[in-house]
Design an enzyme around this catalytic site. Structure first.
Site, PDB file in Angstrom:
ATOM      1  N   ASP A  19       0.856  -1.200   0.000  1.00 63.14           N
ATOM      2  CA  ASP A  19       0.000   0.000   0.000  1.00 63.14           C
ATOM      3  C   ASP A  19       0.889   1.246   0.000  1.00 63.14           C
ATOM      4  O   ASP A  19       1.817   1.357   0.816  1.00 63.14           O
ATOM      5  CB  ASP A  19      -0.874  -0.036   1.270  1.00 63.14           C
ATOM      6  CG  ASP A  19      -1.870   1.096   1.323  1.00 63.14           C
ATOM      7  OD1 ASP A  19      -3.074   0.844   1.171  1.00 63.14           O
ATOM      8  OD2 ASP A  19      -1.442   2.251   1.548  1.00 63.14           O
TER       9      ASP A  19
ATOM     10  N   ASN B  35      -1.985  13.252  -3.779  1.00 66.22           N
ATOM     11  CA  ASN B  35      -3.129  13.815  -4.520  1.00 66.22           C
ATOM     12  C   ASN B  35      -3.360  15.272  -4.124  1.00 66.22           C
ATOM     13  O   ASN B  35      -3.552  16.132  -4.974  1.00 66.22           O
ATOM     14  CB  ASN B  35      -4.405  13.036  -4.205  1.00 66.22           C
ATOM     15  CG  ASN B  35      -4.588  11.830  -5.115  1.00 66.22           C
ATOM     16  OD1 ASN B  35      -4.048  11.782  -6.204  1.00 66.22           O
ATOM     17  ND2 ASN B  35      -5.349  10.850  -4.653  1.00 66.22           N
TER      18      ASN B  35
ATOM     19  N   HIS C 133      -4.808  15.213  -8.624  1.00 63.43           N
ATOM     20  CA  HIS C 133      -5.273  13.848  -8.873  1.00 63.43           C
ATOM     21  C   HIS C 133      -4.586  13.225 -10.093  1.00 63.43           C
ATOM     22  O   HIS C 133      -4.257  12.038 -10.092  1.00 63.43           O
ATOM     23  CB  HIS C 133      -6.796  13.870  -9.056  1.00 63.43           C
ATOM     24  CG  HIS C 133      -7.451  12.560  -8.789  1.00 63.43           C
ATOM     25  ND1 HIS C 133      -7.665  11.635  -9.780  1.00 63.43           N
ATOM     26  CD2 HIS C 133      -7.912  12.013  -7.647  1.00 63.43           C
ATOM     27  CE1 HIS C 133      -8.256  10.577  -9.249  1.00 63.43           C
ATOM     28  NE2 HIS C 133      -8.416  10.775  -7.946  1.00 63.43           N
TER      29      HIS C 133
ATOM     30  N   ASP D 261      -2.574   9.768 -10.328  1.00 60.93           N
ATOM     31  CA  ASP D 261      -2.777   8.714 -11.341  1.00 60.93           C
ATOM     32  C   ASP D 261      -1.447   8.317 -11.979  1.00 60.93           C
ATOM     33  O   ASP D 261      -1.172   7.136 -12.201  1.00 60.93           O
ATOM     34  CB  ASP D 261      -3.720   9.207 -12.448  1.00 60.93           C
ATOM     35  CG  ASP D 261      -5.180   9.173 -12.011  1.00 60.93           C
ATOM     36  OD1 ASP D 261      -5.451   8.700 -10.893  1.00 60.93           O
ATOM     37  OD2 ASP D 261      -6.038   9.610 -12.794  1.00 60.93           O
TER      38      ASP D 261
ATOM     39  N   GLU E  89      -4.950   2.414  -3.846  1.00 59.40           N
ATOM     40  CA  GLU E  89      -3.490   2.552  -3.926  1.00 59.40           C
ATOM     41  C   GLU E  89      -2.834   1.308  -3.337  1.00 59.40           C
ATOM     42  O   GLU E  89      -1.782   1.341  -2.724  1.00 59.40           O
ATOM     43  CB  GLU E  89      -3.027   3.859  -3.291  1.00 59.40           C
ATOM     44  CG  GLU E  89      -2.985   4.039  -1.816  1.00 59.40           C
ATOM     45  CD  GLU E  89      -4.194   3.761  -0.964  1.00 59.40           C
ATOM     46  OE1 GLU E  89      -5.163   3.143  -1.437  1.00 59.40           O
ATOM     47  OE2 GLU E  89      -4.141   4.112   0.217  1.00 59.40           O
TER      48      GLU E  89
HETATM   49  N1  LIG Z   1      -5.214   9.807  -8.052  1.00 61.48           N
HETATM   50  C1  LIG Z   1      -5.866   8.744  -7.584  1.00 61.48           C
HETATM   51  N2  LIG Z   1      -6.134   8.644  -6.265  1.00 61.48           N
HETATM   52  C2  LIG Z   1      -6.761   7.528  -5.820  1.00 61.48           C
HETATM   53  C3  LIG Z   1      -7.146   6.494  -6.689  1.00 61.48           C
HETATM   54  N3  LIG Z   1      -7.749   5.519  -5.933  1.00 61.48           N
HETATM   55  C4  LIG Z   1      -7.716   5.939  -4.658  1.00 61.48           C
HETATM   56  N4  LIG Z   1      -7.113   7.150  -4.568  1.00 61.48           N
HETATM   57  C5  LIG Z   1      -6.875   7.991  -3.384  1.00 61.48           C
HETATM   58  O1  LIG Z   1      -5.997   7.328  -2.505  1.00 61.48           O
HETATM   59  C6  LIG Z   1      -6.112   7.987  -1.233  1.00 61.48           C
HETATM   60  C7  LIG Z   1      -5.912   6.971  -0.133  1.00 61.48           C
HETATM   61  O2  LIG Z   1      -5.898   7.699   1.047  1.00 61.48           O
HETATM   62  P1  LIG Z   1      -5.844   7.038   2.470  1.00 61.48           P
HETATM   63  O3  LIG Z   1      -6.706   5.816   2.535  1.00 61.48           O
HETATM   64  O4  LIG Z   1      -6.117   8.116   3.474  1.00 61.48           O
HETATM   65  O5  LIG Z   1      -4.372   6.492   2.605  1.00 61.48           O
HETATM   66  P2  LIG Z   1      -2.965   7.217   2.521  1.00 61.48           P
HETATM   67  O6  LIG Z   1      -3.085   8.707   2.380  1.00 61.48           O
HETATM   68  O7  LIG Z   1      -2.200   6.493   1.468  1.00 61.48           O
HETATM   69  O8  LIG Z   1      -2.342   6.948   3.935  1.00 61.48           O
HETATM   70  P3  LIG Z   1      -1.683   5.599   4.493  1.00 61.48           P
HETATM   71  O9  LIG Z   1      -2.156   4.436   3.657  1.00 61.48           O
HETATM   72  O10 LIG Z   1      -2.182   5.508   5.897  1.00 61.48           O
HETATM   73  O11 LIG Z   1      -0.211   5.777   4.416  1.00 61.48           O
HETATM   74  C8  LIG Z   1      -7.496   8.636  -1.202  1.00 61.48           C
HETATM   75  O12 LIG Z   1      -7.324  10.038  -1.161  1.00 61.48           O
HETATM   76  C9  LIG Z   1      -8.125   8.210  -2.548  1.00 61.48           C
HETATM   77  O13 LIG Z   1      -8.898   9.256  -3.105  1.00 61.48           O
HETATM   78  C10 LIG Z   1      -6.892   6.643  -8.074  1.00 61.48           C
HETATM   79  O14 LIG Z   1      -7.206   5.790  -8.917  1.00 61.48           O
HETATM   80  N5  LIG Z   1      -6.234   7.770  -8.478  1.00 61.48           N
END
Ligand SMILES: Nc1nc2c(ncn2[C@@H]2O[C@H](COP(=O)(O)OP(=O)(O)OP(=O)(O)O)[C@@H](O)[C@H]2O)c(=O)[nH]1
Length: 325
Positions: free
Chosen positions: A177, A185, A190, A194, A220
């Site tokens: 992860d 982002n 965004h 991507d 992610e």
């Molecule tokens: N650009 C983009 N963002 C995505 C996609 N899928 C998920 N996300 C973003 O991934 C982010 C995941 O955030 P969190 O679950 O808070 O996790 P994190 O910020 O990685 O924090 P930790 O995992 O705790 O280190 C969210 O803001 C989602 O909007 C995608 O296909 N593209």
């Protein structure tokens, strides 16, 4: 970190455009065939795109094949090559119809016509198969990273287990992860997020062996199933995957974006009869501990034998090397 959820469903734009392109290629090709027959029946001198040596490069299908879109090159390279071969062979057969002296020799005409018909049939059939494969990728692949989604995971797990048994190896799951991805982002936008996901997918793909499923498991999150001879081997794989992600920053529109990941490693134990679901759950728990422990590392789920919990032994862990951003 997000809980394992499916990525947003594929919007299908890329795949449906590809399917339309293939339909158009078939239609253009059939129109070209009618022109060939017209020229032959009316004893006309054919234009260059029918009888020139490089006619296969001049026609619309040839131009499209020369610059086949990246997803096709990635998923359907073999089928594309088959199409290119049939296409060239068909053009060569047609050129044979107008070769010097051929028109006055019924045997040569017959031979050229049979070659034309045979390659034409194979070509159209291969294009139809390509279209089916594209539409099936639409259902099973993530359009952003071109990695498979989870649909075939149980089947892939079964195949990997059988392979591991044959080789006397064990199956491992590495659930990875990205760290603080939301901040990427939020800071860079965004589209940059991507681009990071695409680049990370590519880096991970470059580190995996053939036949070992690498999936986009969630927003992610990426999942690798692999086989290893022993724990040390599995640990090296986990080190390598994390290092591949964080080894260098991702460059996007002149900016350098530092990326790192945390991961949970778990071994499947055939003898306990535990399922794929159990393996994924244990790797998720190990991932959670890696996040809690400060990120940029992997942690391993300990052996889950009946009557003994995962935490009974101190967890194994590894750290990814520092980012040189
Ligand atoms: N650009 C983009 N963002 C995505 C996609 N899928 C998920 N996300 C973003 O991934 C982010 C995941 O955030 P969190 O679950 O808070 O996790 P994190 O910020 O990685 O924090 P930790 O995992 O705790 O280190 C969210 O803001 C989602 O909007 C995608 O296909 N593209």
């Amino acid at each position: 970190m997000t809980h394992p959820t499916m990525p947003a469903p594929a919007d299908g734009d890329v795949a449906s455009q590809l399917a339309r392109d293939i339909d158009a290629a078939i239609a253009q090709h059939l129109a070209w065939t009618h022109r060939v027959l017209r020229c032959a029946l009316l004893h006309q001198t054919p234009p260059g795109d029918i009888c020139a040596d490089n006619a296969h490069e001049q026609c619309e299908l040839g131009k499209w094949l020369a610059h086949a879109p990246a997803p096709l090159q990635l998923h359907n390279a073999e089928l594309l090559n088959e199409i290119r071969r049939e296409h060239m062979a068909m053009h060569a057969a047609v050129a044979g119809l107008w070769a010097a002296g051929a028109r006055t020799d019924p045997n040569r005409v017959q031979q050229a016509l049979s070659g034309f018909e045979r390659h034409q049939r194979h070509l159209v059939s291969a294009l139809e198969r390509l279209k089916t494969a594209v539409l099936s990728n639409l259902l099973t692949c993530d359009p952003l990273t071109q990695l498979p989604l989870r649909h075939r995971l149980p089947e892939q797990f079964g195949a990997l287990r059988a392979q591991a048994n044959r080789r006397g190896e064990a199956v491992y799951a590495l659930l990875l992860d990205l760290d603080h991805f939301k901040a990427i982002n939020d800071t860079h936008g965004h589209a940059a997020g991507d681009a990071v996901l695409r680049e990370v997918a590519q880096r991970l793909r470059a580190c995996t062996r053939q036949g070992e499923p690498l999936l986009r498991y969630g927003g992610e999150e990426f999942l690798l199933l692999f086989t290893a001879t022993d724990r040390a081997h599995a640990h090296r794989t986990a080190d390598r995957m994390l290092a591949a992600v964080s080894g260098q920053p991702v460059r996007y529109q002149g900016e350098e974006i530092a990326v790192s990941a945390s991961a949970g490693l778990a071994r499947h134990h055939d003898e306990t009869g535990k399922s794929l679901e159990n393996l994924l759950q244990r790797s998720d728990e190990a991932l959670y501990r890696a996040k809690r422990a400060g990120r940029r590392r992997w942690m391993e789920s300990e052996i889950a034998r009946p009557g003994r919990c995962d935490q009974a032994r101190p967890p194994r862990q590894g750290r990814a090397p520092s980012v040189t951003a």
